[in-house]
Design an enzyme around this catalytic site. Structure first.
Site, short mmCIF file in Angstrom:
data_model
loop_
_atom_site.label_atom_id
_atom_site.label_comp_id
_atom_site.label_asym_id
_atom_site.label_seq_id
_atom_site.Cartn_x
_atom_site.Cartn_y
_atom_site.Cartn_z
N GLU A 52 0.86 -1.19 0.00
CA GLU A 52 0.00 0.00 0.00
C GLU A 52 0.90 1.24 0.00
O GLU A 52 1.98 1.23 0.62
CB GLU A 52 -0.84 -0.03 1.28
N ASN A 115 -7.01 6.19 -1.59
CA ASN A 115 -5.91 5.27 -1.31
C ASN A 115 -6.13 4.09 -2.26
O ASN A 115 -7.05 3.31 -2.05
CB ASN A 115 -5.97 4.84 0.17
N LYS A 132 -9.46 1.97 -1.92
CA LYS A 132 -9.66 1.41 -0.57
C LYS A 132 -10.99 1.87 0.03
O LYS A 132 -11.29 3.07 0.04
CB LYS A 132 -8.51 1.85 0.34
N GLU A 151 -6.24 8.57 7.75
CA GLU A 151 -6.69 8.18 6.40
C GLU A 151 -8.06 8.77 6.10
O GLU A 151 -8.32 9.14 4.96
CB GLU A 151 -6.71 6.66 6.26
N CYS A 177 -4.86 -3.04 2.87
CA CYS A 177 -4.59 -2.93 4.30
C CYS A 177 -5.78 -3.21 5.21
O CYS A 177 -6.16 -4.35 5.38
CB CYS A 177 -3.98 -1.58 4.60
N ASN A 202 0.28 -1.10 5.16
CA ASN A 202 1.20 -0.35 6.03
C ASN A 202 0.56 -0.46 7.41
O ASN A 202 -0.40 0.29 7.70
CB ASN A 202 1.28 1.13 5.65
N1 ING Z 1 -3.31 0.31 8.61
C1 ING Z 1 -3.71 -0.47 9.70
C2 ING Z 1 -4.37 -1.80 9.34
O1 ING Z 1 -5.57 -1.94 9.30
C3 ING Z 1 -4.62 -0.49 11.91
C4 ING Z 1 -4.56 0.31 10.65
C5 ING Z 1 -3.44 -0.76 12.61
C6 ING Z 1 -5.79 -0.95 12.34
C7 ING Z 1 -3.50 -1.53 13.78
C8 ING Z 1 -5.87 -1.74 13.48
C9 ING Z 1 -4.71 -2.02 14.21
O2 ING Z 1 -3.59 -2.74 9.14
C10 ING Z 1 -3.92 0.67 7.47
N2 ING Z 1 -3.20 1.44 6.64
O3 ING Z 1 -5.07 0.34 7.21
#
Ligand code: ING
Length: 316
Positions: A52, A115, A132, A151, A177, A202
Site C-alpha cells: 500500500e 488510497n 480502498k 486516512e 490494508c 502499512n
Molecule cells: N493500517 C492499519 C491496518 O488496518 C490499523 C490500521 C493498525 C488498524 C492496527 C488496526 C490495528 O492494518 C492501514 N493502513 O489500514
C-alpha cells in the site's frame, strides 16, 4: 522456480519494501522497485506485488494542513512520469505488477483523493485499479498521539466497489490494508469467484487507540489473511511496508496464503525483500466445489440484514 506449462500455476513475487522516509524522492523508491522487478523476473515470476502507498512514506501518520505538501504524496496520473518506468519494466520483463499509491483524481470538476492500488499486465498495460473502502483511524488529529492515523482526513471512501479481473490465468482482486480485516470485503470478491487476492499494507505495530492489542498485531494480521483466503477459497498475497519508518515501527510479515488457509511463504527481514511462491490457482477448486460451494451451501436469503448495522447490544 519457473513458468509452468499449466496456465493455472503462477509464480508470485511478494515484494516487501522497507521504510520510505518523507524526504525520499519518488525516483529513488521507483529504483528500489525496479531492482526488485528485475530480481523477480530472474526468478521467473509471473506477477510482482508491492505494498500500500508504495511510492511514499505512510503520510497519514501526520497532520498535514498544507494542500501543496499533501498533494506531493499523490499521483495525478497513472502512469505518471515516475511510475511510467514501472509500467515499462513490466512490459520489458513480461512481468505483471501491482502496487499501492495515493490517487489524485479529477471527478465532477473537483480534486478527489483515494488510497488506491493498480493492477498492470505483463504487456505493461493498466488492467484496472481499486480504491480502498475501509479507511481506519480518524478525520481529526488526536491529542497526545505520537503518530496519527488520518486516512479518513486524506482519502475518500473507495467508490469502485470490489472489482475482480480475469488476468494471469485466473480471477484476480485487490484489497488494501484495513480492508483485509472486514470479512464483507473478502466475501464481495469471493462471490465473484476470486482466485487470487492481492493486499498491500502499512500496519503500525502500535495502535494508540487500543494499546492492549499491540501484542497481537502480527497474530491479527495472519488471522484475517488466513481466514479470508480459506473462507473464500482463494490465494492471498499480503505485502508489507516494514521496518521503522519515520520513527514508527511497521509490521513486516509479508505472507502468501493458500486457499487451504496455510501460509506457504513469509518474509524474513524488515526491509526490501522478495517472497516467492508457486500458486496453483487450480487448488482453489478443491474448496470452491466442496465446503465453499456457495451455490450449494450459502443461504443469502437468511443474511438479509447483513447490509445494515443494527446497533451494538449495550453492555450489561
Ligand atoms: N493500517 C492499519 C491496518 O488496518 C490499523 C490500521 C493498525 C488498524 C492496527 C488496526 C490495528 O492494518 C492501514 N493502513 O489500514
Amino acid at each position: 522456480m519457473g513458468r509452468h506449462a499449466s496456465a493455472r500455476v503462477i509464480t508470485i513475487a511478494a515484494a516487501q519494501l522497507g521504510p520510505v522516509t518523507r524526504a525520499t524522492q519518488r525516483g529513488l523508491v521507483v529504483a528500489r522497485m525496479l531492482a526488485l522487478m528485475e530480481q523477480a523476473a530472474r526468478a521467473q515470476a509471473t506477477l510482482i506485488v508491492f505494498p500500500e502507498l508504495a511510492l511514499t512514506t505512510f503520510f497519514p501518520r501526520w497532520a498535514i494542513d498544507d494542500d501543496a505538501a499533501l498533494d506531493g504524496f499523490f499521483e495525478a496520473a497513472m502512469p505518471g512520469p515516475e511510475t511510467e518506468l514501472l509500467f515499462a519494466a513490466a512490459r520489458q520483463l513480461r512481468l505483471g505488477l501491482c502496487f499501492g499509491y495515493g490517487e489524485l483524481a479529477k471527478q465532477g470538476g473537483r480534486p478527489r483523493r483515494f488510497n488506491s492500488s493498480a493492477l498492470i499486465g505483463a504487456d505493461g498495460g493498466l488492467i484496472g485499479h481499486y480504491r480502498k473502502v475501509h479507511l481506519p483511524g480518524d478525520h481529526e488529529p488526536q491529542p497526545g498521539f505520537e503518530h496519527q492515523h488520518l486516512e479518513k482526513r486524506y482519502f475518500e471512501t473507495g467508490d469502485l466497489g470490489f472489482p475482480v479481473w480475469r488476468a494471469f490465468g485466473g480471477v484476480v482482486g485487490m484489497l488494501i490494508c484495513n480492508d483485509r480485516r472486514w470479512p464483507e470485503a473478502w466475501r464481495m470478491l469471493g462471490l465473484q469467484g476470486v482466485e487470487l487476492v492481492l493486499v498491500g499494507y502499512n500496519t503500525p505495530l502500535r495502535n494508540p487507540e487500543a494499546p492492549d492489542h499491540d501484542a497481537l498485531v502480527r497474530f491479527h494480521h495472519r488471522l484475517v489473511m488466513q481466514a479470508g483466503a480459506y473462507q473464500n477459497a482463494t490465494w492471498a498475497v499480503a505485502v508489507a511496508k516494514g521496518g521503522v519508518e519515520e520513527g514508527q515501527a511497521m509490521l513486516a510479515d509479508t505472507i502468501v496464503v493458500a486457499p487451504s488457509g496455510e501460509i506457504v511463504a513469509c518474509s524474513k527481514t524488515q526491509g526490501d525483500e522478495l517472497v516467492m511462491a508457486e500458486c496453483d490457482l487450480g487448488r482453489t477448486q478443491s474448496y470452491k466445489t466442496t465446503i465453499f460451494d456457495f451455490a450449494a451451501h450459502r443461504k443469502p436469503k437468511l443474511y438479509s440484514r447483513i447490509t445494515e448495522y443494527t446497533g451494538a447490544v449495550p453492555p450489561p
